[in-house]
Write an enzyme that holds these catalytic residues in place. Structure first.
Site, PDB file in Angstrom:
ATOM      1  N   ASP A 288       0.942  -0.595   0.133  1.00 40.75           N
ATOM      2  CA  ASP A 288      -0.249  -0.453   0.463  1.00 40.75           C
ATOM      3  C   ASP A 288       1.108   1.763  -0.239  1.00 40.75           C
ATOM      4  O   ASP A 288       1.571   1.631   0.259  1.00 40.75           O
ATOM      5  CB  ASP A 288      -1.207  -0.133   1.565  1.00 40.75           C
ATOM      6  CG  ASP A 288      -1.530   0.942   1.210  1.00 40.75           C
ATOM      7  OD1 ASP A 288      -1.943   1.422  -0.262  1.00 40.75           O
ATOM      8  OD2 ASP A 288      -2.206   1.397   2.051  1.00 40.75           O
TER       9      ASP A 288
ATOM     10  N   HIS B 256      -3.587  13.609   0.969  1.00 38.48           N
ATOM     11  CA  HIS B 256      -4.183  12.947   2.233  1.00 38.48           C
ATOM     12  C   HIS B 256      -2.793  13.265   3.230  1.00 38.48           C
ATOM     13  O   HIS B 256      -3.154  13.378   4.372  1.00 38.48           O
ATOM     14  CB  HIS B 256      -4.096  11.856   1.971  1.00 38.48           C
ATOM     15  CG  HIS B 256      -4.209  10.756   2.874  1.00 38.48           C
ATOM     16  ND1 HIS B 256      -4.767  10.799   3.172  1.00 38.48           N
ATOM     17  CD2 HIS B 256      -3.496   9.864   3.245  1.00 38.48           C
ATOM     18  CE1 HIS B 256      -5.156   9.695   4.158  1.00 38.48           C
ATOM     19  NE2 HIS B 256      -4.178   8.810   3.984  1.00 38.48           N
TER      20      HIS B 256
ATOM     21  N   GLU C 189      -9.688   3.977   4.216  1.00 40.22           N
ATOM     22  CA  GLU C 189      -9.226   5.072   3.340  1.00 40.22           C
ATOM     23  C   GLU C 189      -9.902   4.212   1.779  1.00 40.22           C
ATOM     24  O   GLU C 189      -9.291   2.914   1.584  1.00 40.22           O
ATOM     25  CB  GLU C 189      -7.771   4.452   3.597  1.00 40.22           C
ATOM     26  CG  GLU C 189      -7.183   4.952   4.974  1.00 40.22           C
ATOM     27  CD  GLU C 189      -5.488   4.958   5.073  1.00 40.22           C
ATOM     28  OE1 GLU C 189      -5.193   4.195   4.111  1.00 40.22           O
ATOM     29  OE2 GLU C 189      -5.095   5.936   5.799  1.00 40.22           O
TER      30      GLU C 189
ATOM     31  N   GLU D 128      -9.607   3.926  -2.078  1.00 40.65           N
ATOM     32  CA  GLU D 128      -8.089   3.862  -3.116  1.00 40.65           C
ATOM     33  C   GLU D 128      -8.328   3.059  -3.885  1.00 40.65           C
ATOM     34  O   GLU D 128      -9.167   2.016  -4.363  1.00 40.65           O
ATOM     35  CB  GLU D 128      -6.908   2.937  -2.421  1.00 40.65           C
ATOM     36  CG  GLU D 128      -6.749   3.302  -0.539  1.00 40.65           C
ATOM     37  CD  GLU D 128      -6.182   2.757  -0.288  1.00 40.65           C
ATOM     38  OE1 GLU D 128      -4.685   2.379  -1.070  1.00 40.65           O
ATOM     39  OE2 GLU D 128      -5.403   3.585   1.457  1.00 40.65           O
TER      40      GLU D 128
ATOM     41  N   ASP E  42      -8.681   0.393   2.630  1.00 41.24           N
ATOM     42  CA  ASP E  42      -7.961  -0.146   3.535  1.00 41.24           C
ATOM     43  C   ASP E  42      -8.330   0.711   4.924  1.00 41.24           C
ATOM     44  O   ASP E  42      -7.999   1.381   5.759  1.00 41.24           O
ATOM     45  CB  ASP E  42      -6.411   1.057   2.804  1.00 41.24           C
ATOM     46  CG  ASP E  42      -5.881   1.012   4.211  1.00 41.24           C
ATOM     47  OD1 ASP E  42      -6.025  -0.697   4.798  1.00 41.24           O
ATOM     48  OD2 ASP E  42      -4.572   1.739   4.199  1.00 41.24           O
TER      49      ASP E  42
ATOM     50  N   ARG F 166      -7.306   4.109  13.350  1.00 39.32           N
ATOM     51  CA  ARG F 166      -6.729   5.376  14.407  1.00 39.32           C
ATOM     52  C   ARG F 166      -5.915   5.067  15.270  1.00 39.32           C
ATOM     53  O   ARG F 166      -5.119   5.966  15.445  1.00 39.32           O
ATOM     54  CB  ARG F 166      -7.787   6.733  13.692  1.00 39.32           C
ATOM     55  CG  ARG F 166      -8.058   6.886  12.783  1.00 39.32           C
ATOM     56  CD  ARG F 166      -6.910   6.781  11.314  1.00 39.32           C
ATOM     57  NE  ARG F 166      -7.634   6.572  10.024  1.00 39.32           N
ATOM     58  CZ  ARG F 166      -6.309   6.318   8.605  1.00 39.32           C
ATOM     59  NH1 ARG F 166      -5.689   5.799   8.854  1.00 39.32           N
ATOM     60  NH2 ARG F 166      -7.602   6.589   7.490  1.00 39.32           N
TER      61      ARG F 166
ATOM     62  N   GLN G 196      -2.799   3.017  15.262  1.00 40.45           N
ATOM     63  CA  GLN G 196      -1.853   3.323  14.866  1.00 40.45           C
ATOM     64  C   GLN G 196      -0.987   4.639  15.066  1.00 40.45           C
ATOM     65  O   GLN G 196       0.298   4.352  15.524  1.00 40.45           O
ATOM     66  CB  GLN G 196      -3.085   4.140  13.135  1.00 40.45           C
ATOM     67  CG  GLN G 196      -1.610   4.383  11.738  1.00 40.45           C
ATOM     68  CD  GLN G 196      -2.494   4.861  10.525  1.00 40.45           C
ATOM     69  OE1 GLN G 196      -3.705   4.493  10.836  1.00 40.45           O
ATOM     70  NE2 GLN G 196      -2.162   5.348   9.981  1.00 40.45           N
TER      71      GLN G 196
ATOM     72  N   LYS H  53      -4.497  -1.965  10.088  1.00 42.88           N
ATOM     73  CA  LYS H  53      -4.383  -1.815   8.631  1.00 42.88           C
ATOM     74  C   LYS H  53      -4.722  -3.582   8.395  1.00 42.88           C
ATOM     75  O   LYS H  53      -5.197  -3.970   7.510  1.00 42.88           O
ATOM     76  CB  LYS H  53      -4.167  -1.588   8.197  1.00 42.88           C
ATOM     77  CG  LYS H  53      -3.536   0.646   7.910  1.00 42.88           C
ATOM     78  CD  LYS H  53      -2.687   0.581   7.265  1.00 42.88           C
ATOM     79  CE  LYS H  53      -3.037   2.227   8.097  1.00 42.88           C
ATOM     80  NZ  LYS H  53      -3.965   3.033   6.613  1.00 42.88           N
TER      81      LYS H  53
ATOM     82  N   THR I 129      -8.695  -5.839   4.308  1.00 42.48           N
ATOM     83  CA  THR I 129      -8.947  -4.250   3.063  1.00 42.48           C
ATOM     84  C   THR I 129      -9.961  -4.988   2.460  1.00 42.48           C
ATOM     85  O   THR I 129      -9.820  -6.225   2.426  1.00 42.48           O
ATOM     86  CB  THR I 129      -7.300  -4.745   2.828  1.00 42.48           C
ATOM     87  OG1 THR I 129      -6.698  -3.851   4.040  1.00 42.48           O
ATOM     88  CG2 THR I 129      -7.340  -3.793   1.723  1.00 42.48           C
TER      89      THR I 129
ATOM     90  N   GLU J 291     -10.145  13.309   7.635  1.00 40.84           N
ATOM     91  CA  GLU J 291      -9.498  14.106   7.128  1.00 40.84           C
ATOM     92  C   GLU J 291     -11.530  14.578   7.172  1.00 40.84           C
ATOM     93  O   GLU J 291     -11.680  15.846   8.026  1.00 40.84           O
ATOM     94  CB  GLU J 291      -9.044  14.264   5.923  1.00 40.84           C
ATOM     95  CG  GLU J 291      -8.014  13.436   6.109  1.00 40.84           C
ATOM     96  CD  GLU J 291      -7.541  12.815   4.173  1.00 40.84           C
ATOM     97  OE1 GLU J 291      -7.625  11.956   4.051  1.00 40.84           O
ATOM     98  OE2 GLU J 291      -7.364  13.367   3.383  1.00 40.84           O
TER      99      GLU J 291
HETATM  100 CA    CA Z   1      -4.085   3.001   2.830  1.00 36.96          CA
END
Ligand code: CA
Length: 359
Positions: free
Chosen positions: A89, A96, A157, A159, A188, A192, A195, A208, A212, A308
């Site tokens: 990834d 971002h 996420e 993607e 993904d 948080r 993380q 993560k 996925t 975000e």
């Molecule tokens: Ca990602």
């Protein structure tokens, strides 16, 4: 206008009740059974055939669309389209990267010092890449010193993922189309709080690796129009040039049925050609079934993560039924779909990739 007409024709793996898995092609609201041409329960043997055969077989399917048995999309179960070999990834949206830095590391420089010199990435967990529709169990983990429990800040996420067909190492940017078969949409899922506690200095790990999700449909590269290449300053090293084309893809993120964002892949800083060149420049080889993802697709106004979108949960979004959300709650469903400029001038559809959070 149809988004899944003869100029699209993504590949997937389906089954009918009581029958084996077969390779199919989506045409509007039906699946074409192409198992006579591609007699496997997974796309991997097809991916291994290489660009000339991919082109020839797509031509054969398109030239005789009425030859294939049709099954209503609603009457089939869709499965993982291919077995994922390795999963990488990237982190290639400047918007971002700057947003994440501002939110999680206020006062520190917006971009890591190497960010514009190389496409940053990490190796993800191939074994937990799951197909759209698979429930996503809220992960447990260390949320801080001495604090263990279910993640409270579960995020997405949005993607774009690239599926490798032909193996290779030290792949020049000019050769990426010989190696990459097609495109899937990727979610993904990201915890948080896990993380934030674990990620320095080696990057994301358990935040993560629990799941996925990918779309069941793999859209062949031939179906896409070239997007405009990114403007890059400073100029990358020669092995990352020419940059290759972008893709004109616009994602759509729905949270419990309410559209909350429409981020565009056009704003990505690094191209798929550069990601593949960087991934293999040290001699590491990619294999048939490798998946590499773009990184969260965020632009100047539309973002591909709830971190975000809600400023780390401090600015909740209001959904259609009046609910307010900062991060994902149990039972929430996220669906990512996309449209793209097609090679033949129209618009093609991608995805969707959907998942529901369970406790
Ligand atoms: Ca990602």
């Amino acid at each position: 206008m149809t988004l899944f007409g003869p100029d699209n024709l993504p590949y997937g793996v389906f089954s009918e009740p009581g029958h084996e898995r077969r390779i199919g092609v989506r045409l509007d609201d039906v699946v074409l059974d192409v198992s006579e041409l591609l007699p496997w329960p997974s796309l991997n043997p097809f991916l291994a055939l290489g660009r000339p055969e991919w082109t020839r077989i797509r031509g054969e399917i398109r030239s005789e669309l009425r030859r294939w048995r049709q099954i209503a999309l609603g009457a089939v179960e869709l499965h993982m389209p291919f077995e994922v070999a390795d999963y990488t990834d990237f982190y290639s949206s400047e918007h971002h990267a700057v947003n994440v830095s501002r939110i999680l590391r206020p006062g520190e420089p917006g971009l890591p010092p190497q960010w514009k010199h190389l496409p940053i990435g990490y190796h993800g967990r191939a074994g937990t890449v799951v197909v759209s529709g698979t429930p996503v169990r809220r992960p447990y983990g260390q949320l801080g010193p001495g604090l263990f429990g279910p993640a409270q800040r579960l995020d997405i996420e949005a993607e774009v993922g690239f599926v490798v067909g032909t193996p290779g190492a030290r792949i020049p940017t000019t050769a990426w189309r010989d190696h990459v078969f097609g495109v899937v949409l990727v979610n993904d899922w990201s915890a948080r709080d896990i993380q934030a506690f674990e990620y320095r200095p080696l990057g994301p790990f358990l935040a993560k690796s629990f799941a996925t999700s990918i779309s069941p449909w793999v859209t062949p590269l031939e179906a896409f129009a070239d997007g405009k290449p990114p403007e890059q300053d400073p100029q990358p090293l020669p092995y990352l040039l020419p940059p290759g084309s972008g893709l004109d893809v616009t994602l759509r993120v729905e949270w419990n049925g309410t559209e909350v964002s429409r981020p565009s892949y056009n704003h990505m800083y690094w191209t798929a050609a550069q990601q593949l060149a960087h991934l293999t420049v040290n001699g590491a080889a990619v294999r048939t079934g490798d998946l590499f993802a773009s990184g969260t697709v965020s632009g100047p106004t539309q973002t591909g993560s709830f971190l975000e979108l809600t400023e780390n949960g401090t600015r909740p979004v209001r959904l259609g039924n009046g609910d307010e959300r900062g991060f994902l709650e149990d039972g929430d469903q996220v669906t990512i779909s996309a449209t793209a400029a097609g090679a033949e001038g129209g618009t093609i559809g991608l995805g969707p990739v959907s998942g529901t959070v369970c406790p």
